[in-house]
Design a protein around this motif. Sequence first.
Motif, PDB file in Angstrom:
ATOM      1  N   GLU A 167      85.891  65.981  84.553  1.00 43.84           N
ATOM      2  CA  GLU A 167      85.670  66.127  85.990  1.00 43.84           C
ATOM      3  C   GLU A 167      86.880  65.499  86.668  1.00 43.84           C
ATOM      4  O   GLU A 167      87.708  64.871  86.008  1.00 43.84           O
ATOM      5  N   THR A 209      86.929  63.654  89.874  1.00 45.03           N
ATOM      6  CA  THR A 209      86.796  62.580  90.870  1.00 45.03           C
ATOM      7  C   THR A 209      87.450  61.285  90.383  1.00 45.03           C
ATOM      8  O   THR A 209      88.177  60.622  91.131  1.00 45.03           O
ATOM      9  N   ARG A 236      84.312  70.189  79.005  1.00 40.55           N
ATOM     10  CA  ARG A 236      83.138  69.466  78.483  1.00 40.55           C
ATOM     11  C   ARG A 236      82.620  70.210  77.265  1.00 40.55           C
ATOM     12  O   ARG A 236      82.470  71.430  77.315  1.00 40.55           O
ATOM     13  N   GLU A 262      79.903  71.258  75.956  1.00 39.58           N
ATOM     14  CA  GLU A 262      78.480  71.545  76.137  1.00 39.58           C
ATOM     15  C   GLU A 262      78.137  72.765  75.306  1.00 39.58           C
ATOM     16  O   GLU A 262      79.024  73.473  74.839  1.00 39.58           O
ATOM     17  N   TYR A 283      80.514  76.673  80.311  1.00 40.38           N
ATOM     18  CA  TYR A 283      81.642  76.858  79.400  1.00 40.38           C
ATOM     19  C   TYR A 283      82.221  75.507  79.023  1.00 40.38           C
ATOM     20  O   TYR A 283      81.928  74.491  79.637  1.00 40.38           O
ATOM     21  N   GLN A 285      86.830  73.993  88.476  1.00 42.60           N
ATOM     22  CA  GLN A 285      86.178  73.400  89.652  1.00 42.60           C
ATOM     23  C   GLN A 285      87.087  73.522  90.870  1.00 42.60           C
ATOM     24  O   GLN A 285      88.308  73.370  90.769  1.00 42.60           O
ATOM     25  N   GLU A 296      87.591  65.459  97.919  1.00 37.42           N
ATOM     26  CA  GLU A 296      87.178  64.064  98.035  1.00 37.42           C
ATOM     27  C   GLU A 296      87.678  63.524  99.380  1.00 37.42           C
ATOM     28  O   GLU A 296      88.788  63.836  99.800  1.00 37.42           O
ATOM     29  N   ARG A 298      71.600  63.066  89.944  1.00 33.62           N
ATOM     30  CA  ARG A 298      72.873  63.546  89.412  1.00 33.62           C
ATOM     31  C   ARG A 298      73.314  62.800  88.152  1.00 33.62           C
ATOM     32  O   ARG A 298      72.891  61.698  87.871  1.00 33.62           O
ATOM     33  N   TYR A 339      78.657  57.062  89.113  1.00 33.55           N
ATOM     34  CA  TYR A 339      79.324  56.459  90.270  1.00 33.55           C
ATOM     35  C   TYR A 339      78.625  56.698  91.604  1.00 33.55           C
ATOM     36  O   TYR A 339      79.039  56.186  92.628  1.00 33.55           O
ATOM     37  N   TYR A 340      77.554  57.484  91.610  1.00 27.75           N
ATOM     38  CA  TYR A 340      76.968  57.837  92.903  1.00 27.75           C
ATOM     39  C   TYR A 340      76.220  56.691  93.580  1.00 27.75           C
ATOM     40  O   TYR A 340      75.531  55.911  92.929  1.00 27.75           O
ATOM     41  N   ALA A 373      72.959  75.570  89.491  1.00 29.88           N
ATOM     42  CA  ALA A 373      73.677  74.650  90.387  1.00 29.88           C
ATOM     43  C   ALA A 373      75.103  75.149  90.572  1.00 29.88           C
ATOM     44  O   ALA A 373      75.910  75.147  89.654  1.00 29.88           O
ATOM     45  N   LEU A 374      75.345  75.597  91.801  1.00 25.24           N
ATOM     46  CA  LEU A 374      76.652  76.155  92.135  1.00 25.24           C
ATOM     47  C   LEU A 374      77.655  75.023  92.317  1.00 25.24           C
ATOM     48  O   LEU A 374      78.830  75.159  91.997  1.00 25.24           O
ATOM     49  N   GLY A 397      82.424  63.284  97.954  1.00 21.70           N
ATOM     50  CA  GLY A 397      83.087  64.521  97.542  1.00 21.70           C
ATOM     51  C   GLY A 397      82.129  65.440  96.823  1.00 21.70           C
ATOM     52  O   GLY A 397      80.931  65.174  96.717  1.00 21.70           O
TER      53      GLY A 397
HETATM   54  P1  HAM Z   1      79.095  67.928  88.288  1.00 22.76           P
HETATM   55  O1  HAM Z   1      77.735  68.149  88.860  1.00 22.76           O
HETATM   56  O2  HAM Z   1      79.187  67.355  86.933  1.00 22.76           O
HETATM   57  O3  HAM Z   1      79.879  67.016  89.333  1.00 22.76           O
HETATM   58  O4  HAM Z   1      79.881  69.298  88.313  1.00 22.76           O
HETATM   59  C1  HAM Z   1      80.010  70.029  89.525  1.00 22.76           C
HETATM   60  C2  HAM Z   1      79.802  71.509  89.264  1.00 22.76           C
HETATM   61  O5  HAM Z   1      80.670  71.956  88.223  1.00 22.76           O
HETATM   62  C3  HAM Z   1      78.413  71.876  88.764  1.00 22.76           C
HETATM   63  O6  HAM Z   1      77.499  71.994  89.839  1.00 22.76           O
HETATM   64  C4  HAM Z   1      78.671  73.203  88.100  1.00 22.76           C
HETATM   65  O7  HAM Z   1      78.694  74.252  89.061  1.00 22.76           O
HETATM   66  C5  HAM Z   1      80.061  73.039  87.550  1.00 22.76           C
HETATM   67  N1  HAM Z   1      80.003  72.777  86.103  1.00 22.76           N
HETATM   68  C6  HAM Z   1      79.733  71.605  85.483  1.00 22.76           C
HETATM   69  N2  HAM Z   1      79.768  71.761  84.142  1.00 22.76           N
HETATM   70  C7  HAM Z   1      80.055  73.053  83.908  1.00 22.76           C
HETATM   71  C8  HAM Z   1      80.242  73.852  82.722  1.00 22.76           C
HETATM   72  N3  HAM Z   1      80.155  73.334  81.509  1.00 22.76           N
HETATM   73  N4  HAM Z   1      80.533  75.174  82.867  1.00 22.76           N
HETATM   74  C9  HAM Z   1      80.649  75.715  84.115  1.00 22.76           C
HETATM   75  N5  HAM Z   1      80.494  75.017  85.252  1.00 22.76           N
HETATM   76  C10 HAM Z   1      80.203  73.709  85.161  1.00 22.76           C
HETATM   77  C11 HAM Z   1      81.174  66.618  89.191  1.00 22.76           C
HETATM   78  O8  HAM Z   1      81.949  67.073  88.380  1.00 22.76           O
HETATM   79  C12 HAM Z   1      81.613  65.622  90.241  1.00 22.76           C
HETATM   80  N6  HAM Z   1      83.015  65.233  89.953  1.00 22.76           N
HETATM   81  C13 HAM Z   1      81.480  66.208  91.627  1.00 22.76           C
HETATM   82  C14 HAM Z   1      81.899  65.234  92.672  1.00 22.76           C
HETATM   83  C15 HAM Z   1      83.062  65.207  93.331  1.00 22.76           C
HETATM   84  N7  HAM Z   1      81.169  64.208  93.115  1.00 22.76           N
HETATM   85  C16 HAM Z   1      81.858  63.559  94.019  1.00 22.76           C
HETATM   86  N8  HAM Z   1      83.020  64.145  94.154  1.00 22.76           N
END
Ligand code: HAM
Length: 430
Positions: free
Chosen positions: A88, A90, A119, A121, A128, A133, A137, A269, A273-274, A294-295, A317
């Motif tokens: 990610e 952030t 990731r 997963e 994926y 992304q 922020e 979530r 860090y939240y 989750a978009l 963010g």
């Molecule tokens: P997160 O919820 O882990 O937050 O990821 C944000 C979005 O990335 C998810 O809602 C999803 O749409 C997409 N996503 C996550 N994992 C995958 C995956 N394996 N394949 C496709 N899409 C994926 C964060 O990453 C935080 N950094 C968001 C944030 C920014 N919070 C504060 N600032």
Amino acid sequence: MANIKAVRGTRDLLPPETALWNHVEAVARSVFARYGFGEIRTPVFEVTELFARGVGEETDIVAKEMYTWEDRGRAESDKGQSLTLRPENTAGVVRAYIEHKMAETGMLEKLFYIGPQFRRERPQRGRYRQFWQIGAEVLGPPWSGSDSALRDAEVLEMLATLLNELGIRGWRLALNSVGSAEDRARYSAALRSALQPVKYKLCEDNQRRAETNPLRVLDSKEEADQEIINALPKISEFWSEESRTHFEQVKAALNACGVPYFEEPRLVRGLDYYTRTTFEFTVPDGSGLGTQNALLGGGRYDGLSEMLGGPKAPGIGFAIGEDRLILTLQAQAKEVEAKKLDAFIAPMGLGQNPAALKLAQELRAAGLTIEVGEGSFRLKKSFEAADKLARKMVIVGEDEVSSGLFTVKDFAAGEQVKVARAELVGALKS
Ligand code: HAM
């Protein structure tokens, strides 16, 4: 010999779909510009410790999903170090904020990024191992107003605007507050003790979470555990007066802007860090995402900078899953028609290749989008290729070159006309 394929969980993005990706990114950039955001590009790999400290050792991301390796020093004397492909962005943005002493301006920083994250997963539709992304922020020293509820509402209102401009239909904004770091710690302790007597009834994963990170139990989708989870204490019972007021202010500003939302007390979530505001935007069933609905997700992280050794810099963010956004747009049949080229130039015979290329050079210099065929193609093959790629076709034969009058076929109008070379640019633009 076996063919080499893209690694499981990664994929190639090809035209015409890439046109849709570019469209989405262009709309995002234009919206970000209107709200005063500038672009930041951080490296795709960082030292592992950044994510362990920032995202949290006990999160699924850090515990199970990171691509981490030991990077050997080049010389015997060089120390090796553990590196990780960013899961990610952030933590990387806040690292950069601290490293470049951005706090010293005393101003609010508004930064956006577009890029791949990694990731490990279990791959499925919308999930994926390399995914993209689009995120942003907002952070700064407290006196820049970075912890104001107005910032939370501004970010959420911007997201509503972005999704609407992209034509996403039926999105829903789930909103919650996980309270301050202290509220969260008290809530976590309360959850741990509430889970203690019933823990044995939970699935294996939730039993482990009940010990290591009880908040994570709340967003479990395990059907059999829902009754127990629904009966757990709610975070709102642990909000300090300040946290409650902040949340009320976020909601009041959203109401003023007419941004619809619903409260989701279980939305904690998956990253550590939240603090205070957390949110997710989802799309309805049938939007092409299946269970991965989750978009985008995000929230406040008032203590992250300090956790990484930086100054006090509250922030908020989000990150949009761009792959999921694209799947949704496609499913909602909003695919932007891949734009056809202005013209396809068809040389009649190998001898006309140089003249065709020269004509293409001139037309491209005039700003037209052009593809050139090949002199060995039969006329029928040129027509077929041109029809697929371009709105019009220009025939370059011996007669055309000597007379300076070119045959132009317009596929949509179904007509064929002769155009003088000097008028070709104008004719192909229309
Ligand atoms: P997160 O919820 O882990 O937050 O990821 C944000 C979005 O990335 C998810 O809602 C999803 O749409 C997409 N996503 C996550 N994992 C995958 C995956 N394996 N394949 C496709 N899409 C994926 C964060 O990453 C935080 N950094 C968001 C944030 C920014 N919070 C504060 N600032």
